[in-house]
Design an enzyme around this catalytic site. Sequence first.
Site, PDB file in Angstrom:
ATOM      1  N   HIS A  62      29.477  33.919  42.467  1.00 34.09           N
ATOM      2  CA  HIS A  62      29.077  34.960  41.520  1.00 34.09           C
ATOM      3  C   HIS A  62      27.625  34.941  41.051  1.00 34.09           C
ATOM      4  O   HIS A  62      27.204  35.908  40.423  1.00 34.09           O
ATOM      5  CB  HIS A  62      29.990  34.917  40.291  1.00 34.09           C
ATOM      6  CG  HIS A  62      31.427  35.136  40.616  1.00 34.09           C
ATOM      7  ND1 HIS A  62      31.903  36.332  41.128  1.00 34.09           N
ATOM      8  CD2 HIS A  62      32.497  34.304  40.536  1.00 34.09           C
ATOM      9  CE1 HIS A  62      33.205  36.229  41.333  1.00 34.09           C
ATOM     10  NE2 HIS A  62      33.593  35.005  40.983  1.00 34.09           N
ATOM     11  N   HIS A 101      35.073  30.938  35.929  1.00 34.64           N
ATOM     12  CA  HIS A 101      35.727  32.169  36.398  1.00 34.64           C
ATOM     13  C   HIS A 101      35.002  33.373  35.813  1.00 34.64           C
ATOM     14  O   HIS A 101      34.687  33.386  34.622  1.00 34.64           O
ATOM     15  CB  HIS A 101      37.196  32.164  35.952  1.00 34.64           C
ATOM     16  CG  HIS A 101      37.910  33.456  36.158  1.00 34.64           C
ATOM     17  ND1 HIS A 101      38.232  33.942  37.411  1.00 34.64           N
ATOM     18  CD2 HIS A 101      38.357  34.385  35.275  1.00 34.64           C
ATOM     19  CE1 HIS A 101      38.855  35.106  37.269  1.00 34.64           C
ATOM     20  NE2 HIS A 101      38.935  35.397  35.990  1.00 34.64           N
TER      21      HIS A 101
END
Length: 155
Positions: free
Chosen positions: A38, A150
Amino acid sequence: MGPKLLESRLCLLLLLGLVLMLASCLGQTPSQKFAIQHINNNTNLQCNVEMMRINRARRTCKGLNTFLHTSFANAVGVCGNPSGLCSDKRSQNCHNSSSRVHITVCNITSRATNYTQCRYQSRRSLEYYTVACDPRTPQDSPMYPVVPVHLDGTF
């Protein structure tokens, strides 16, 4: 004396091999996986290229992935913001960014049997984001006691 010395050296060698094998099996920590999947400072990234890198580790095509164009340190900083409920409606370790960042969302357009052949389209925008944070693992840098693990969403 000779056989015992050889035997102890063999045991030491086997023990060293076992330690190295265990270390290689540990793989990436959750925060390292988060960073790889990410975090990408290149605002002009090519989804087909970046997703091939991610798919290689998974050995399958990921349908959707969001890249945050910020640093890992900035994402860690978000962990210091107040925590709240995550999108799973159970976890309470989610934190919202206090400023918007450029993001690229890669969405699969052509799924292939071979993960290297999947194709993606990109969508770029400027959004806030939410990360789930956990205490670092012993394999993570001691620089950050709490790390993002996350990407829970963007808004």
